[in-house]
Structure formats: structure tokens, C-alpha cells
Design a protein around this motif. Structure first.
Motif: not given
Ligand code: M6R
Length: 368
Positions: A103-105, A108, A244
Motif C-alpha cells: 500500500s502506497q498510503s 487503505t 481513471e
Molecule cells: O495507497 P494504496 O497503495 O493502498 O492505494 C491503492 C489504490 O487505491 C491505488 O493504487 C489506486 O488504484 C490508484 N489510484 C491507481 O492509480
């Protein structure tokens, strides 16, 4: 702050070599792969007998890419699951299961709940996260931080590439612990990863060509994406970017599935983006893809081909050709994803949309 770019996303696309280099830095010390916060023993890593990658959106695609490498290097079964499905199933987990939560954030909601569910079942959880101290790494047994830096654009670009690299480090750490790779092989794979920032810089030199192509595609009604092997999740990621950002119907397919349905969609002038494998890698994959392209071209598709430079065999079937540098097969997603990001951003821009803030979407999805 946008570094002379009209949008953060374009700046973030250009920051990808740096994001990769920063993510790899420090993870190979005294001949060994090292993770960040490892609150699990080496023995725990050795005991792992099954891996799940759980994530959403682009992070999920990074897991799909990594499955090919992790299975190949470790001989462990790897399942990649959407966090929102995983948590409501009854997945078979125990203390020897490693759940990699990407997860980037790090916030999630579905991924966090998947982590909690996994830990309740006694599975070990390793977080791959771009945000220091976020909830997902806090609740995990081990962490590997991606150092992509803050990603402002809602569409994930540099964080995605960094996630792929980090997932690969997880694979190498497992291979090292299990002894399925000799130390010199682990060192070689790491060195190949370290060469990727410069390969990605080379791809960035094609940005103008891809943007021009994007402007010419802006009126399309739909775009299909085809890939095989590691090119398949790249196709899914390319389609997600286009959905998107450009609000366009876009679908990614495994090329081998064409005859099982999707080829019926092909009609005159339909743009199909094809992610080609290397002609020097697995010859059979390349040959199969060339035959897939010839079939869709014969049915009127307009083929937009992402191929390794010097790939002469695909040239006759490419209505548009974007060349990427030659890299080892498992690392191809790190180069072939980049033109697809640029393409989606430019199509969106040409259609007049805000590339950084697509409608209906939030950067971090903290509600289900
Ligand atoms: O923060 P996260 O990596 O958990 O987020 C997962 C998805 O919400 C995120 O990758 C989303 O699909 C992006 N907007 C794709 O470009």
C-alpha cells in the motif's frame, strides 16, 4: 513545486528512476538482502510455505507482477488477491503463511482489514509501504518501505514502480532465507535491479513521442491492452491508468485469452496496446505474441506496440511502435509500464481533464 510540469503526475513519472534507486538503496549489505523493520526471525522467514500478496488497485498490479519473480526465485506458491476479496473469503492461513500487504498510503481500509484478518489467523504480515509510520506498517511483523517520496497525483506512477522493486526485494529475501538462490545469484539479481533506474531514464527519453501518440488517440472510444507473462499485469495497469484519468473504456487482457472471447471486440480502427516480451528472453512467448498481434491486426485493430529496441519481427505488425531498452524478462514491467502512464496522462490532458485529480477518486481510500 511541480518542477516546471503542468501536473504533479508528469513530474512524478519523471521521478521514477530516483524512486527506484531510493527504494533499493541500503537493502543489500554485506552480501545480504535486508528488510527495514523485521519483527520476525530469520527462522520465521525460512518457515514460510505460502505467500499471499494483498492490495488494491495499482498496488494489486504490483503484486501480480511480483508473483512471477517470487515463485521463480523461491519456489513458494504465491497468490495475489484484491484485499477486498481476501478479507471476506475464508483464506487458508497459518503461522507459516506470509501475507505481503502492499500500500502506497498505508491507510487503505480494505488492505488494513486484510492485514488484521491475516494476523488473527496467526499469519505473518510484511508491509510494503510508501508512508512512514502509517497504520498498515504499524500493524505488521515486518516492513519494507518504498522511497518514492510523496505522490500527489491520484494515479499511482512512481509508487507503483517502487512497489514492484520492493516486492522483488521481498522475493530475494525469501530466496536467500530458503537457500533457493545462492548468495552470488541474489547479488546478481540485486545488481540487475540496480541497473533499472538508468533503463527507466532511457524510457523517459521517449515521452515526447508517446505524448504525440496520446494526442492522436484522444478521440478513441475504447482502448484494449494485451500482454502475456509479466506483460499481462502491465496491460491491466495500463488500462487502469486510462480508465481513471481519461474516463475511457479500457480493458487489459492476457493475450492467450483472446480467442476465448475478447477477440470478438476487435473492430476496424480499435486501438490495441500490446506489451511485447523480449525477443531474446523466452522465444516462445515472443512468437505467440507476434501471432496474436497479426490476428488482431488482420481484424482491423490499430496496434500500438511497446517492444524492446531492435525487435524487428514485431515491426511489420506495429502501426505505432514505442521502443524500450532491453532488460531481463522479469524486470520488463519496470520499463514497459512507463509509456502506458504517459499515454494515459496525455490522452486525459488532450480531453481536457485534470490529470492530478480524476473525478470521483481519492488518493487514499480509507473507507470501504
Ligand atoms: O495507497 P494504496 O497503495 O493502498 O492505494 C491503492 C489504490 O487505491 C491505488 O493504487 C489506486 O488504484 C490508484 N489510484 C491507481 O492509480
Amino acid at each position: 513545486e511541480k518542477g516546471g510540469h503542468e501536473y504533479f503526475m508528469l513530474k512524478e513519472i519523471e521521478e521514477q528512476p530516483e524512486a527506484l534507486a531510493n527504494t533499493l538503496r541500503g537493502h543489500f549489505q554485506s552480501g545480504r538482502i535486508v528488510l527495514d523493520e523485521q519483527r520476525m526471525s530469520d527462522q520465521d522467514l525460512r518457515d514460510v510455505d505460502k505467500v499471499f500478496v494483498v492490495a488494491c488497485g495499482s498496488a494489486y498490479h504490483s503484486g501480480l507482477v511480483a508473483k512471477y519473480a517470487i515463485e521463480h526465485w523461491t519456489r513458494l506458491p504465491v497468490e495475489v488477491e484484491l484485499a477486498s476479496e481476501f478479507r471476506y473469503r475464508d483464506p487458508v492461513l497459518d503461522r507459516d503463511t506470509l501475507v505481503v500487504a502492499v500500500s502506497q498510503s498505508g491507510e487503505t481500509a480494505d488492505t488494513l482489514e486484510a492485514v488484521r484478518h491475516a494476523r488473527e489467523q496467526k499469519a505473518r504480515v510484511l508491509a510494503v509501504c510508501n508512508t512512514n509510520g502509517a497504520q498498515i506498517p504499524r500493524e505488521s511483523d515486518a516492513v519494507l518501505y518504498t522511497h518514492a517520496g510523496p505522490e500527489i497525483g491520484v494515479a499511482s506512477t512512481k509508487a507503483f514502480l517502487a512497489q514492484v522493486a520492493a516486492n522483488y526485494l521481498v522475493g530475494l529475501a525469501l530466496a536467500q532465507a530458503r537457500g533457493t538462490k545462492y548468495p552470488d545469484e541474489v547479488a546478481r539479481e540485486f545488481a540487475e535491479l540496480e541497473a533499472m533506474p538508468s533503463a527507466v531514464s532511457q524510457v523517459l527519453a521517449t515521452v515526447d513521442q508517446v505524448r504525440e501518440l496520446g494526442r492522436r488517440m484522444a478521440d478513441s472510444r475504447a482502448v484494449l491492452f494485451l500482454g502475456r507473462h509479466v506483460g499481462f499485469p502491465v496491460a491491466l495497469e495500463g488500462a487502469l491508468k486510462l480508465k481513471e484519468l481519461a474516463y475511457m473504456h479500457a480493458e487489459g487482457f492476457a493475450a492467450g485469452e483472446l480467442k476465448h472471447g475478447p477477440i470478438a471486440l476487435i473492430e476496424d480502427g480499435l486501438p490495441v496496446v500490446v506489451v511485447m516480451p523480449s525477443p531474446k528472453g523466452r522465444a516462445v512467448l515472443h512468437a505467440k505474441m507476434v501471432s496474436n498481434i497479426s490476428e488482431i491486426q488482420a481484424r482491423g485493430a490499430r496496434t500500438i506496440v511497446i517492444a524492446e529496441e531492435g525487435d524487428e519481427r514485431v515491426r511489420p505488425f506495429a502501426d505505432e511502435l514505442v521502443e524500450v531498452p532491453a532488460v531481463p524478462t522479469l524486470l520488463q514491467p519496470l520499463v514497459s509500464t512507463v509509456p502506458l502512464q504517459v499515454l494515459a496522462a496525455e490522452i486525459a490532458r488532450a480531453r481536457g481533464y485534470d490529470v492530478d485529480k480524476p473525478r470521483n477518486l481519492a488518493k487514499s481510500v480509507t473507507v470501504e
